[in-house]
Scaffold this active site. Structure first.
Site: not given
Length: 601
Positions: A283, A308, A359, A402, A442-443, A465
């Site tokens: 990740g 994978e 997430k 969060k 970021l990113g 939003t």
């Protein structure tokens, strides 16, 4: 020292200049009329002078220099070589006891030699630079920053065939009109567009330090114009193929995050030569943790991820960047305790970084609630217990802002995961368990930046939003570095809160990205879609009943809570028995019983 053909030619040129310097020294000593007796002395001394200076220049490694890039460090090196040569020559002449040899010549010769050899190098560099400029290879660029910042940038650009500095825009008003290295300050930094037009340049290199007000002002004043914005690479980018060349301005440059100060000595003691395991290694945060850890010379890096393709990409990158580092790359699901336990028991990692998690708030809020609990809670319990069982010294879990007063399933699951880590910590006294809580990165995958970038590339609109929604942001390298630092400093059961700086309005983020693309809001409109399920206008880093205490690191604080820890066995049992598709109400009611601050919306 063995010389290449080119180095041998340069040595011959230098010795001819040394020879000329010797004769000039005699001419100056005798007012340009050398008596025959002393002319014979000069000829007699030639072999000793040439041998002495050849040895001195070679000893100083002068012939590793490239004349086209000569600068003050190389000239100091040259002076050292000439001084060594002069001392060797003087020693030889004095040992030979040449009668009536004029000792002033031994002082004059190295001084003249330094002038001649230095002039030859400076002349060659000047010739190469003028030849390059005559070809028009360099792209014209304006440096934005004070004279000190510009001097650093100009040194970095020396020898570059891609960029030709043609002017400076300084934030210091008194510097306008002054010049450095033949590059003039043409105007103030706030007038970048006008300065670039005056200098006929279509690129601006922002040289002001990261995080400075001058840098932020310059970026915003230039963004939106059709000037290509550049900056010098970050320290972690210098090792890449084009690391020394300027790069395009990125969003994190606009946000002005200051570099993280790491306790490199402490981290080296923690990581160097050790086996380190990273879950969720494919990740955004996990892969950056792997990159950062690899730089500390770990004995072995164990990378675990369910994807994978992510594991394959990470393996290719790390094998290329760190070919000497032993690495093991596993496809495994953190929810399968036996598989993860087998991996950990085989390698016995000293440190485990647990980054595997779901997430994405809207996805976990509807239809996938049980998946969030199985991965974020059960997966964390598995990883934490396995860390204690395999004898790891430290276990570091990546949490999120969060988790503070959560209003969504994802946040509540991460808060419960924090509590479960504290609960497991009580079972394994020899392992230090730490959680690290930070905001948006970021990113990272699933963040708004890739979404906005794709929308801008399609011509808009950019969807936000709510006009007032704000979030904390940091860069991926910054987040990973602070995780490492917290892992080093933390004591078992602690929750670290990262200094996220000032919150950023998402709509302002969108406007920055539009400007960076060279477009305007008239060309790329912004539209508002309304808050999504479980989404808050403001993220918090600390719950209402929490306090923080400072740490020696300015960007890390410790959260203190007095919440009663849940029954880990009961939590595990309920999630396992909830079935493949529990009702929305059942999941939320149970989460409220475990996380009292959870406020489902």
């Amino acid at each position: 020292m063995q010389l290449s053909r080119n180095s041998f030619v340069l040595l011959v040129v230098d010795l001819l200049l040394v020879l000329l310097a010797g004769w000039a020294a005699f001419w100056l000593r005798f007012n340009f009329d050398i008596p025959d007796e002393y002319a014979r002395m000069a000829v007699y001394s030639i072999p000793w002078a040439l041998a002495g200076y050849a040895a001195g220049l070679s000893f100083a490694r002068v012939y590793r220099q490239v004349w086209s890039y000569i600068g003050l460090p190389e000239l100091r090196q040259l002076a050292t070589g000439i001084m060594a040569g002069a001392l060797l020559t003087a020693a030889a002449i004095l040992m030979l006891r040449v009668p009536s040899f004029p000792r002033s010549v031994l002082i004059l010769q190295p001084l003249i030699a330094l002038v001649l050899l230095g002039a030859a190098r400076a002349g060659w560099r000047t010739f190469i630079e003028r030849k390059t400029l005559a070809r028009g290879i360099g792209r014209r660029v304006v440096i934005v920053g004070s004279l000190q910042d510009a001097a650093d940038a100009l040194r970095a650009l020396k020898g570059s065939h891609q960029w030709e500095p043609v002017g400076i825009a300084s934030p210091v008003a008194s510097e306008v009109g002054k010049s450095i290295q033949d590059v003039r300050v043409l105007g103030p930094a706030r007038d970048i567009a006008d300065v670039c037009a005056m200098a006929q340049a279509d690129a601006a290199l922002i040289a002001s330090p990261a995080g400075s007000a001058e840098r932020h002002e310059a970026l915003l004043s230039a963004a939106g114009s059709h000037i290509t914005l550049l900056t010098m690479p970050r320290p972690d980018e210098w090792l890449t193929a084009n690391g020394g060349e300027p790069r395009r301005i990125e969003l994190e440059d606009l946000l002005g995050r200051t570099p993280v100060q790491l306790d490199t000595a402490g981290l080296a003691d923690l990581l160097s030569g050790q086996t380190v395991m990273v879950t969720g290694a494919g990740g955004s945060i996990g892969s950056e943790l792997c990159r950062q850890v690899a730089r500390f010379g770990v004995g072995r890096l164990i990378c675990v991820d369910v994807s994978e393709f992510a594991v394959y990409q990470l393996e290719q990158e790390l094998r290329n960047a760190h070919p000497q580092m032993p690495g093991s790359y596993y496809t495994a699901n953190i929810r399968e305790a036996d598989r993860v336990r087998a991996i950990a028991m085989k390698h016995r990692p000293a440190v485990i970084f647990h980054a595997a998690a779901y997430k994405h708030v809207p996805l976990m809020e509807e239809l996938n609630e049980i998946e969030a609990l199985r991965t974020n809670v059960l997966g964390t319990v598995n990883a934490a217990r396995i860390a204690g069982e395999c004898g790891a010294r430290r276990f570091v879990m990546i949490s999120t802002d969060k988790a503070v007063n959560p209003t969504n399933v994802m946040g509540a699951s991460k808060r419960l995961a924090e509590l479960m880590v504290q609960s497991v910590a009580a079972e394994f006294a020899d392992t230090q368990y730490v959680s690290v809580r930070f905001g948006n990165v970021l990113g990272s995958s699933g963040s708004v930046v890739p979404l906005f970038t794709a929308q801008i590339a399609r011509g808009g609109p950019v969807t936000v939003t709510h006009p007032d929604i704000v979030r904390y942001f940091m860069t991926i390298p910054e987040a990973a570095q602070l995780v490492l630092q917290a892992g080093l400093m933390g004591r078992s059961g602690q929750i670290f809160v990262l200094d996220m700086g000032e919150p950023v309005k998402i709509v302002e983020l969108a406007r920055m990205l539009i400007r960076l693309s060279g477009r305007t809001e008239q060309e790329i409109p912004i539209t508002y879609t309304g808050l999504r399920p479980g989404e808050k206008l403001f993220e918090e880093l600390l719950a209402d009943d929490e306090t923080t205490q400072p740490t020696p690191h300015p960007k890390l604080r410790i959260a203190k809570t007095s919440v009663e820890l849940p029954d880990s066995a009961g939590v595990t049992r309920w999630i396992n028995e909830a079935g493949p598709l529990p009702t929305r109400e059942a999941v939320r009611d149970w989460l409220r019983s475990q996380v009292p601050e959870y406020d489902a919306r």
